[in-house]
Write a protein that holds these residues in place. Sequence first.
Motif, short mmCIF file in Angstrom:
data_model
loop_
_atom_site.label_atom_id
_atom_site.label_comp_id
_atom_site.label_asym_id
_atom_site.label_seq_id
_atom_site.Cartn_x
_atom_site.Cartn_y
_atom_site.Cartn_z
N ALA A 636 6.67 51.21 77.45
CA ALA A 636 6.30 52.29 78.38
C ALA A 636 5.68 51.74 79.65
O ALA A 636 5.94 52.23 80.75
N MET A 637 4.85 50.71 79.50
CA MET A 637 4.17 50.15 80.67
C MET A 637 5.12 49.43 81.61
O MET A 637 4.79 49.20 82.77
N ASN A 638 6.29 49.07 81.13
CA ASN A 638 7.28 48.40 81.97
C ASN A 638 8.32 49.37 82.54
O ASN A 638 9.32 48.95 83.11
N MET A 639 8.05 50.66 82.35
CA MET A 639 8.93 51.67 82.93
C MET A 639 8.29 52.24 84.19
O MET A 639 7.17 51.89 84.55
N VAL A 842 27.08 51.04 75.28
CA VAL A 842 26.30 49.94 74.74
C VAL A 842 25.54 49.22 75.86
O VAL A 842 26.10 48.94 76.92
N HIS A 843 24.26 48.93 75.59
CA HIS A 843 23.42 48.15 76.49
C HIS A 843 22.83 47.00 75.70
O HIS A 843 22.04 47.22 74.78
N ASP A 844 23.21 45.78 76.02
CA ASP A 844 22.64 44.62 75.34
C ASP A 844 21.26 44.32 75.91
O ASP A 844 21.08 44.23 77.13
N ILE A 845 20.30 44.15 75.01
CA ILE A 845 18.93 43.86 75.43
C ILE A 845 18.48 42.57 74.75
O ILE A 845 18.93 42.25 73.64
N PRO A 846 17.59 41.81 75.38
CA PRO A 846 17.18 40.52 74.81
C PRO A 846 16.36 40.69 73.54
O PRO A 846 15.72 41.71 73.33
N ASN A 857 10.84 40.30 76.45
CA ASN A 857 11.99 41.20 76.26
C ASN A 857 11.71 42.62 76.77
O ASN A 857 12.60 43.33 77.22
N ASP A 858 10.43 43.02 76.65
CA ASP A 858 10.08 44.41 77.00
C ASP A 858 10.37 44.73 78.46
O ASP A 858 10.71 45.86 78.79
N LYS A 859 10.24 43.75 79.35
CA LYS A 859 10.46 44.00 80.77
C LYS A 859 11.90 44.38 81.05
O LYS A 859 12.18 45.39 81.72
N GLN A 860 12.86 43.59 80.54
CA GLN A 860 14.27 43.90 80.77
C GLN A 860 14.67 45.18 80.05
O GLN A 860 15.40 46.01 80.60
N PHE A 861 14.16 45.34 78.84
CA PHE A 861 14.44 46.56 78.07
C PHE A 861 13.98 47.78 78.88
O PHE A 861 14.68 48.78 79.00
N LEU A 865 16.38 50.79 80.22
CA LEU A 865 16.11 52.13 79.69
C LEU A 865 15.79 53.11 80.81
O LEU A 865 16.28 54.26 80.80
N GLN A 866 15.00 52.69 81.79
CA GLN A 866 14.65 53.58 82.90
C GLN A 866 15.87 53.99 83.69
O GLN A 866 16.02 55.15 84.10
N ALA A 867 16.77 53.04 83.90
CA ALA A 867 18.00 53.36 84.64
C ALA A 867 18.82 54.41 83.91
O ALA A 867 19.38 55.33 84.53
N CYS A 868 18.90 54.29 82.58
CA CYS A 868 19.64 55.28 81.79
C CYS A 868 18.99 56.66 81.87
O CYS A 868 19.66 57.69 81.99
#
Length: 874
Positions: A636-639, A842-846, A857-861, A865-868
């Motif tokens: 949440a904090m990375n969104m 499908v969205h591949d996440i680290p 990983n949370d930053k890229q995730f 997610l925010q873009a979606c």
Amino acid sequence: MDVTLNNTAADYPKEKPLYALFTESVQQYPDKTAISFQHRRLSYNEVNNTANRIAKVLLEQGIKTGEIVGLALDRTPEMIISLLAIQKSGAAYVPLDPEYPKDRVEFMLEDSGAKVLLTQQKYKGHYAGNTIELIVEDVLAQSAGYSTEEPGIDVKGDDLAYVLYTSGSTGKPKGVQIAHHSLVNLMLSLQNKPGITNADKMLAVATISFDIAGVDIYLPLSCGAEIVLADALTAKDGRALLDIVRTQGISILQATPYTWRMMLEVGWNEYLPIKVFCGGEAMAKDLAARLIPLSKEVWNMYGPTETTIYSIIKHITSEEDITIGWPVANTQVYILDEQMNNLTNGEIGELFIGGVGLSWGYLNRPELTDERFIKNPLNDNPDDRIYKTGDLAKLKPDGDIVYLGRIDHQVKVRGYRIELGEIEFNLGKQDDIKEAVVIAREDTPGIPRLVAYLLLKSGKTGMADVEQISTWEKALLAVLPEYMVPDDYVLLDIIPSTPNGKIDRKALPKPDYSHINRSGEFVAPVTENEKLVASIWQEMMGLQNISKNDNFFKLGGRSLVAVKIMARIEQETGVRLPLATLFEHSTVEQLAARLDLGDEAISWDSLVPIKPQGSKMPLYIVHGAGLNVLLFNALAMNMDDEQPVYGLQAKGINGIDEPLDVMEEIAANYVEEIINHDPVGPYALAGYSLGGIIAYEMAKQMLAMGKDVKMLAMFDTYAEQTQKFDSKAKKAFDKVWLLIKQIAYTPILMLQDPKRAIEYKLRELRKRIAKIGQKAIPVEKKQGYSAYSNEIHERSLAAQRNYELVPVDIAIELFRAKKKTFYMDDFKYLGWRPYALKGVRVHDIPGEHNTIFAPPNDKQFGRVLQACLDEAAK
């Protein structure tokens, strides 16, 4: 067209006083209930006999026909009985609401020249003035042995019935004088349309200082119907009113749009066989759309106090056709331009009203009377006057009148007519205020707010100090009723003006509602209930950063907002509090403490606000098999800063509630919590691991409800179909076949990441050993989260094993961990393609299954997610 419109002539007994309609009902229905109040029921005979005795006491005080009697009583049957008694004595009454400021009541007593004040023991000696004070308790005791015969005073239809004070543009209220025959005409007209019979029950909620109270009281009494009288607190509580309508057979209720909205906000969603009389201010399209299917009939009622309560009425059958309709009996309506030409072609003009409902004018204000009650320019009769309403209107081709708002700066807020000039006048008397402009704003639909824009002698701009606001409000409350005190104060360096030098009210800025009327320094809520109360206030009042010491009323809180707050508190906690609670517990801290008294244990709600602030569509994430929603915090904090995120935790983690083990029930529990939190939507749902299955069922249920599910996301969740319908042989075969495939896939895992593959296998082995140990040696239950997590986990897995996935007409956003640590039949779509009929993206996440939320990983995730979410919300 105006000839047809004004063809309203009807015979009526012009010579009769208003109370004669009541005495005729007494003769026809002597033993029928006239007034119900709480546990009391008074027959027509009882009401009439008591009124006659009180009238005789008034006559003993030397009251003569046409003199004025002030009435200041709480909302009890004695209030209504006393109104009848005053009329029977030949006097006219001035209705005085005891909740009004003392100075305002005393002004009305003095200005009206009231000879007698009829009040009650609790207000004895409270009001200063040159009046004879009669205490109703004493009057009732004194007259107990009096004859119940009629007083025998000859009151005529042309005599004065009451003087009712309305807000005045010059800073003083003005008294409107209404004759008996005007009220008689209106009651008989309303008996016909909208219609009332002796079988009806009418709930009375309006204060007697509001002219529509005359309909509450005299319309039912004029035909043998029953008044169900609401006390002052009940009249302000939408839930209490709705309960009365539901349980006491109410068939007619007159209220302002404000009150109707209060009732709708607290759960009125079923049909009730009532006639809705909606008056006091304009009916909005959305309100009509909600009221029409829930009631027997909806009537839009329009009229200024100066033309006797209601002059024009309309049966509303569609929200697409909202007008104020046609005039009542013996009433003429004209729409005139500035040159006094009659506009019958649909052009917009000012509404003028004439006829037998016309007031005598304003008491002691001849200049204002001449200004507003003008000679009818459309005929030669010098005695024919019409009232200049100040309202804009036009005629439809079918003759219906469309109301288009005010010409001047008189407004309606919460059903009360307010002259903004009166507020400005009293603000201007404060030592530190150089200039004041007040307007009504509705930045939040359905919640009007009075905003005062001020120029201070000090030159200060921006936010006013708490001490300043307190001083101004104290001064205003001494002379104005509470509903006329501004909600917000904005300090300006200049009042905007138009090119011709007039105040440009449209250019006045929107207040900063996040910093309004705070009680000192911010003190963060500490307890669970303080946080709950604060978050509810923030949402319902459109504010931010509520302090535990903030006061509901100083924040601009009013009844409609209070209803929403109490309804939400009831939804969240199960504790139902009356609106009156806010008077004694008006801060966040106090209201939370009151909630604490109603609970034997801390409430563990399933909905957890991880990052509740933000203007974007909220995201609701369902817990995984570990039940822990804290891991979603980093995501949440990375969104986006404006992205709200909520977690859903399992029922039962408090050790009190019984955990659920049926997937449909688990999902229904979470759906209920989400809809209680946000009834409207749209919604974005997500689930991690096991939570993805729960989120899938939640989306299915919400779609069936007609809710707008904009996004359904799976955080590395595999769509594993239940085997409960398979034979034992097939189950055994599938188990063996899966084991073979897992063993065969192990070398691939070892090549990709040998260390991680070994760790995974060892962890799974430890789980199996621990499970065997728990069966052999039962663990004693302890308090707290950890003691119950295993039981909930097992029940959740049981729910998943028995849950049958079925195709749903929805798309799935699949966030797939790049690293694989175990075998899956479908590595590409994780099994979801057969069930998401609108496709799987499908969205591949680290990371791997257990580390997708861990740094980095949370930053890229979070970014993906925010873009979606942003795309889904479009």
